[in-house]
Design an enzyme around this catalytic site. Sequence first.
Site, PDB file in Angstrom:
ATOM      1  N   TYR A 130      66.927  44.534 103.216  1.00 42.62           N
ATOM      2  CA  TYR A 130      66.682  45.160 104.511  1.00 42.62           C
ATOM      3  C   TYR A 130      67.766  44.712 105.484  1.00 42.62           C
ATOM      4  O   TYR A 130      68.912  44.545 105.104  1.00 42.62           O
ATOM      5  CB  TYR A 130      65.252  44.882 105.004  1.00 42.62           C
ATOM      6  CG  TYR A 130      64.833  45.912 106.018  1.00 42.62           C
ATOM      7  CD1 TYR A 130      64.786  47.261 105.668  1.00 42.62           C
ATOM      8  CD2 TYR A 130      64.538  45.565 107.317  1.00 42.62           C
ATOM      9  CE1 TYR A 130      64.449  48.236 106.595  1.00 42.62           C
ATOM     10  CE2 TYR A 130      64.192  46.533 108.258  1.00 42.62           C
ATOM     11  CZ  TYR A 130      64.160  47.860 107.888  1.00 42.62           C
ATOM     12  OH  TYR A 130      63.846  48.822 108.804  1.00 42.62           O
TER      13      TYR A 130
ATOM     14  N   LYS B  28      61.904  49.309 103.967  1.00 42.57           N
ATOM     15  CA  LYS B  28      60.645  48.933 104.619  1.00 42.57           C
ATOM     16  C   LYS B  28      59.507  48.831 103.607  1.00 42.57           C
ATOM     17  O   LYS B  28      58.710  47.887 103.623  1.00 42.57           O
ATOM     18  CB  LYS B  28      60.292  49.954 105.703  1.00 42.57           C
ATOM     19  CG  LYS B  28      60.867  49.606 107.077  1.00 42.57           C
ATOM     20  CD  LYS B  28      59.977  48.591 107.800  1.00 42.57           C
ATOM     21  CE  LYS B  28      60.687  47.923 108.954  1.00 42.57           C
ATOM     22  NZ  LYS B  28      60.934  48.759 110.109  1.00 42.57           N
TER      23      LYS B  28
END
Length: 565
Positions: free
Chosen positions: A104, A175
């Site tokens: 991420y 996510k």
Amino acid sequence: METTTKKARSLYIPYAGPVLLEFPLLNKGSAFSVEERRNFNLSGLLPEVVESIEEQAERAWLQYQGFKTEIDKHIYLRNIQDTNETLFYRLVQNHLEEMMPVIYTPTVGAACERFSEIYRRARGVFISYPNRHNMDDILQNVPNHNIKVIVVTDGERILGLGDQGIGGMGIPIGKLSLYTACGGISPAYTLPVVLDVGTNNQQLLNDPLYMGWRHPRITDDEYYAFVDEFIQAVKQRWPDILLQFEDFAQKNAMPLLTRYRDEICSFNDDIQGTAAVTVGTLIAASRAAGSQLSEQKIVFLGAGSAGCGIAEQIIAQTQREGLSEDAARQKVFMVDRFGLLTDRMPNLLSFQTKLVQKCDNLQHWDTENDVLSLLDVVRNVKPDILIGVSGQTGLFTEEIIREMHKHCPRPIVMPLSNPTSRVEATPQDIIAWTEGNALVATGSPFSPVIWKDKVYPIAQCNNAYIFPGIGLGVIASGASRITDEMLMSASETLAKHSPLVNNGEGLVLPALKDIQVVSRAIAFAVGKMAQQQGVAVKTSAEALQQAIDDNFWKPEYRDYRRTSI
């Protein structure tokens, strides 16, 4: 496809041979047992040795270490994810602190920019505007029938990088990886979606490799009708879904949240998730200093949907601590590129209007400027907390930070913009400019700062502390909506897990190695609040905890049994 039942139960599957090896949710690679290889027509298709998942993870870790750049590491991990999801999550779980910034932020930003260049294999759903009338058919093509969490983006405001078109798909994928790695939500329950409504990024439109719809972005009524078609199709396919809006442009983010939060179980992580983790951090920081958040004066740089969302949640928390709404709002100052938001400023967005300061209250300020800059505001307000959500690097200058420190012995400075290239000031500079006295929390990960032979750990105000627990709590409780009170309960629970508060030292936020513990606690608090709010069926605390345990997926291989389709 059910993959969260207890390990003792075998999984009956109809796939065999090369098809099974190509199925990321089911593939075990070299860990298929001798019996499974025989029963599923895999004999001779794999090396002789049967390995454990830990042996596979150790090899993958050694291979990972051989890559020199973060983007190459990201590509490698995505390849494992698209080949063997159970191994991917075991590897990430074993090395979460090392790998979270790779899967991420900040690395995912580069992956989004280069999405069409580094594309390997399809994952998730791409819904383009020309296919808008086929949404029901498109969603029926998703092989997993029991989807429980969708993260959707239109790619227009990816981190601080702007319009990335379908490259924004990297964000929902990343996510949802954290929903699983941190919150224990089975990958079989998750679906990343990008709404391809075109792009205004000319570089992408000119790129011969760009894989999205080559068209300027649709807007206004056409855009909202398209999103509405998507929402209705999702409700039809998965009525009990949790839908997370991600990285929508400011002009659309708040209107979409307002329109759909009471129609479908949904939230916007940029607005509500960022607010929840920020408020949790500030509650903990205030308690560590022996005070309450309601005693602090707060200045924001950045008055978009994210900044205003944080501000509103801070105001709600300070009201819980005893302030009136008017008193709470007088302690929050919003600065954007046009200066301090005031009641005489034209063309404010609807969500900004409640966050203005009255010009009549500013007449005593020490300034001759018509436009009140960040420095003017800091000099006159003398804030305890400075929060950056501007998406612009370097705006927390030395003069501003030193001015703040002049009036606040222990300032709290939070440059939250992502990725690291967009941060308002680096922790190294903030620590130096405050003579080592600032408490710093950032949006992207930073290494500890060494200043005058002392080590200063830097907390990452990462939404991953919040949204996986919210998702787990919603799934476990069966909540039909996400209320403001559920978000506040998540903030309060995060603050309760602060090492700085509980031990008098260390980081203001828990270590990433403890994030699953935090996610479970947040899930319980969110689920309990959902029951109290009437958006989930009331159960005993024991039953809710059992539901959380039952829904917490672990990256472990299960025994397979052959069945026919």
